[in-house]
Enzyme design. Structure first.
Site, PDB file in Angstrom:
ATOM      1  N   ARG A  47       0.951  -1.046   0.124  1.00  0.00           N
ATOM      2  CA  ARG A  47      -0.105  -0.139   0.136  1.00  0.00           C
ATOM      3  C   ARG A  47       0.843   0.972   0.030  1.00  0.00           C
ATOM      4  O   ARG A  47       0.571   2.141  -0.603  1.00  0.00           O
ATOM      5  CB  ARG A  47      -0.879   0.246   1.243  1.00  0.00           C
ATOM      6  CG  ARG A  47      -1.699   1.331   1.081  1.00  0.00           C
ATOM      7  CD  ARG A  47      -2.815   1.297   2.348  1.00  0.00           C
ATOM      8  NE  ARG A  47      -2.835   0.446   3.520  1.00  0.00           N
ATOM      9  CZ  ARG A  47      -2.101   0.318   4.323  1.00  0.00           C
ATOM     10  NH1 ARG A  47      -1.349   1.348   4.748  1.00  0.00           N
ATOM     11  NH2 ARG A  47      -2.009  -0.542   5.369  1.00  0.00           N
ATOM     12  N   TYR A  99     -17.580  17.880 -13.926  1.00  0.00           N
ATOM     13  CA  TYR A  99     -17.549  16.239 -14.069  1.00  0.00           C
ATOM     14  C   TYR A  99     -18.583  15.918 -13.252  1.00  0.00           C
ATOM     15  O   TYR A  99     -18.685  16.397 -12.185  1.00  0.00           O
ATOM     16  CB  TYR A  99     -16.557  15.586 -14.148  1.00  0.00           C
ATOM     17  CG  TYR A  99     -16.668  13.962 -14.170  1.00  0.00           C
ATOM     18  CD1 TYR A  99     -16.858  13.264 -15.238  1.00  0.00           C
ATOM     19  CD2 TYR A  99     -16.482  13.219 -13.160  1.00  0.00           C
ATOM     20  CE1 TYR A  99     -17.165  12.063 -15.249  1.00  0.00           C
ATOM     21  CE2 TYR A  99     -16.723  11.992 -12.975  1.00  0.00           C
ATOM     22  CZ  TYR A  99     -16.866  11.339 -14.223  1.00  0.00           C
ATOM     23  OH  TYR A  99     -17.209   9.853 -14.093  1.00  0.00           O
ATOM     24  N   ASP A 171      -8.270  19.831 -13.188  1.00  0.00           N
ATOM     25  CA  ASP A 171      -8.448  18.233 -13.737  1.00  0.00           C
ATOM     26  C   ASP A 171      -8.140  18.452 -15.160  1.00  0.00           C
ATOM     27  O   ASP A 171      -9.009  19.013 -16.015  1.00  0.00           O
ATOM     28  CB  ASP A 171     -10.068  18.012 -13.663  1.00  0.00           C
ATOM     29  CG  ASP A 171     -10.356  16.665 -14.201  1.00  0.00           C
ATOM     30  OD1 ASP A 171      -9.863  15.998 -14.918  1.00  0.00           O
ATOM     31  OD2 ASP A 171     -11.297  16.268 -13.505  1.00  0.00           O
ATOM     32  N   LYS A 196      -9.057   7.641 -18.733  1.00  0.00           N
ATOM     33  CA  LYS A 196      -9.597   8.084 -20.178  1.00  0.00           C
ATOM     34  C   LYS A 196      -8.200   8.228 -20.958  1.00  0.00           C
ATOM     35  O   LYS A 196      -7.859   7.013 -21.452  1.00  0.00           O
ATOM     36  CB  LYS A 196     -10.158   9.617 -19.911  1.00  0.00           C
ATOM     37  CG  LYS A 196     -10.971   9.718 -18.751  1.00  0.00           C
ATOM     38  CD  LYS A 196     -12.400   8.698 -19.078  1.00  0.00           C
ATOM     39  CE  LYS A 196     -13.262   8.664 -17.694  1.00  0.00           C
ATOM     40  NZ  LYS A 196     -13.507   9.853 -17.099  1.00  0.00           N
TER      41      LYS A 196
HETATM   42  C1  LIG Z   1     -13.779  10.369 -15.697  1.00  0.00           C
HETATM   43  C2  LIG Z   1     -13.518  11.606 -15.125  1.00  0.00           C
HETATM   44  C3  LIG Z   1     -13.288  11.575 -13.620  1.00  0.00           C
HETATM   45  C4  LIG Z   1     -13.453  10.530 -12.750  1.00  0.00           C
HETATM   46  O1  LIG Z   1     -12.678   9.736 -13.073  1.00  0.00           O
HETATM   47  P1  LIG Z   1     -12.853   8.244 -12.742  1.00  0.00           P
HETATM   48  O2  LIG Z   1     -11.636   7.285 -13.113  1.00  0.00           O
HETATM   49  O3  LIG Z   1     -13.856   7.578 -13.500  1.00  0.00           O
HETATM   50  O4  LIG Z   1     -12.877   7.857 -11.368  1.00  0.00           O
HETATM   51  C5  LIG Z   1     -12.760  12.984 -13.321  1.00  0.00           C
HETATM   52  N1  LIG Z   1     -13.000  14.073 -14.147  1.00  0.00           N
HETATM   53  C6  LIG Z   1     -13.351  13.813 -15.514  1.00  0.00           C
HETATM   54  C7  LIG Z   1     -13.037  14.980 -16.252  1.00  0.00           C
HETATM   55  C8  LIG Z   1     -13.675  12.610 -15.875  1.00  0.00           C
HETATM   56  O5  LIG Z   1     -13.942  12.597 -17.288  1.00  0.00           O
END
Ligand SMILES: *Cc1c(COP(=O)(O)O)cnc(C)c1O
Length: 382
Positions: A47, A99, A171, A196
């Site tokens: 961890r 998001y 983000d 993504k």
């Molecule tokens: C998908 C997404 C998240 C969340 O990420 P996860 O890996 O699904 O927890 C946060 N911000 C944006 C812009 C996203 O597209």
């Protein structure tokens, strides 16, 4: 210093010293043998540290022009770790077109612990300063936004935040570090849903943070270990593998998306196309200044402004798969009003142009002429 396309493949990556393996091994282990109590090779318990994870963290830090990377089990677990640096009574000022999962974490979980959030339109920066109160500790930016593809001026907001001693998180999921590096524009932290573009192949869920600040990194490493939302080594390997082609994929996606946006703009059934690459997009100047290209996401609306018409298109595409998520090699089509943004009240949605007929595309790296043919056939059914 290495250029981006070299860093994706080489930054932080060395052949395995025990075997010469060119690919980072998957250290599928929970613990590490010590020679004597406290006498170990820097690894005690998985961890706390894992060699595969360390390589990914260093690689992503290099891509974002940061010094430290901190990986988590998902994008939201990474966000959760950042919010754990706050205290009851602190406040977050977030972009309004956020998001959905990030919005839910702020409004349903952290609000219970006395951390309030306010959501503001950040496309115009003149009103940001007056929104910052003595309680504001964090500004949360997302750019381009989802699904309206508005672009926020990162450098301008960081400048205001700095004068008020407020930290800024960007983000960077939608752009990826290939298109923009917010730490260079003054951001304190960059967050990715590695699910993504970084992973890029729709086969892993992960989150990762990058920063230049040792103080912030130390806090995040402490939370990573203390709260334990860590990713598994196999997932770290998959994201490392995905990143090796990040520049190629995002470049192709951006080219394809721009071509598709232009095609849609000329279509008689389409009323509006949202793409920051267009000169008449309201934030085009900022997009051009802070991004290398305009990304793989396109949203568009229909002249027949209802869900039934949109549904015909959503059901008819063959290459564009109807699914949530984005940033993979394969193209996806989605309906924000009923899918990703269903929890947002209709009148709030309509205010930003998120109508019942708005369609969002995550454009992949396929041959663009096939993608356009697919859309052409689907639009003919509407
Ligand atoms: C998908 C997404 C998240 C969340 O990420 P996860 O890996 O699904 O927890 C946060 N911000 C944006 C812009 C996203 O597209």
């Amino acid at each position: 210093m290495m250029k981006f396309g070299t860093k994706t493949i080489h930054a932080g990556i060395h052949p395995d010293p025990s075997s010469g393996a060119i690919m980072t091994p998957i250290f599928q282990t929970s613990t590490y043998v010590q020679d004597a109590p406290g006498d170990h090779k820097g690894f005690e318990y998985a961890r706390t540290q894992n060699p595969t994870r360390n390589v990914l963290q260093d690689n992503l830090a290099a891509l974002e022009n940061g010094k430290y990377g901190v990986a988590f089990a998902s994008g939201l677990a990474a966000m959760d770790a950042i919010l754990k640096m706050l205290k009851s009574g602190d406040e977050v000022l977030a972009v309004n077109d956020l998001y959905g999962g990030s919005y839910r974490l702020l409004t349903t979980i952290y609000s219970q612990f006395g951390i309030e959030s306010r959501f503001v339109d950040m496309t115009s920066t003149d009103k940001i300063e007056e929104q910052i109160s003595s309680k504001t500790k964090l500004i949360w930016i997302e750019t381009p936004t989802n699904p309206m593809l508005s672009v926020v001026d990162i450098a301008a907001i960081c400048k205001i935040a700095k004068s008020k001693k407020v930290k800024v998180v960007v983000d960077n999921t939608f752009a990826s570090p290939y298109l923009q590096t917010p730490l260079d524009m003054g951001a304190d932290l960059v967050l990715h849903s590695a699910t993504k573009y970084l992973g890029g192949h729709s086969d892993v869920v992960m989150g990762i943070i990058a920063t230049k600040s040792k103080a912030l990194a130390d806090k995040l490493y402490f939370i990573q270990n203390a709260s334990g939302g860590v990713p598994g080594p196999q997932d770290c390997f998959l994201v490392l593998r995905g990143i090796k082609t990040l520049h190629l994929r995002v470049e192709r996606s951006s080219q394809n998306a721009f071509a598709i946006a232009k095609y849609l703009l000329g279509h008689k059934k389409v009323s509006k196309v949202y793409y920051p690459g267009f000169k008449d997009h309201p934030n085009h100047k900022i997009a051009k200044k802070q991004m290398k290209a305009f990304g793989g996401m396109v949203s568009f609306d229909l002249k027949k402004n209802n869900f039934a018409t949109a549904k015909k298109i959503l059901k008819a595409t063959k290459l564009f798969a109807l699914a949530e998520s984005l940033g993979g090699v394969e193209s996806l089509i989605g309906h924000p009003a009923s899918m990703t943004h269903a929890s947002i009240p209709k009148e709030d949605r309509m205010k930003v142009g998120l109508t019942d007929s708005l369609i969002r595309l995550s454009v992949g790296v396929e041959d663009v002429s096939d993608l356009i043919t697919d859309l052409e056939k689907a639009l003919s059914k509407a």
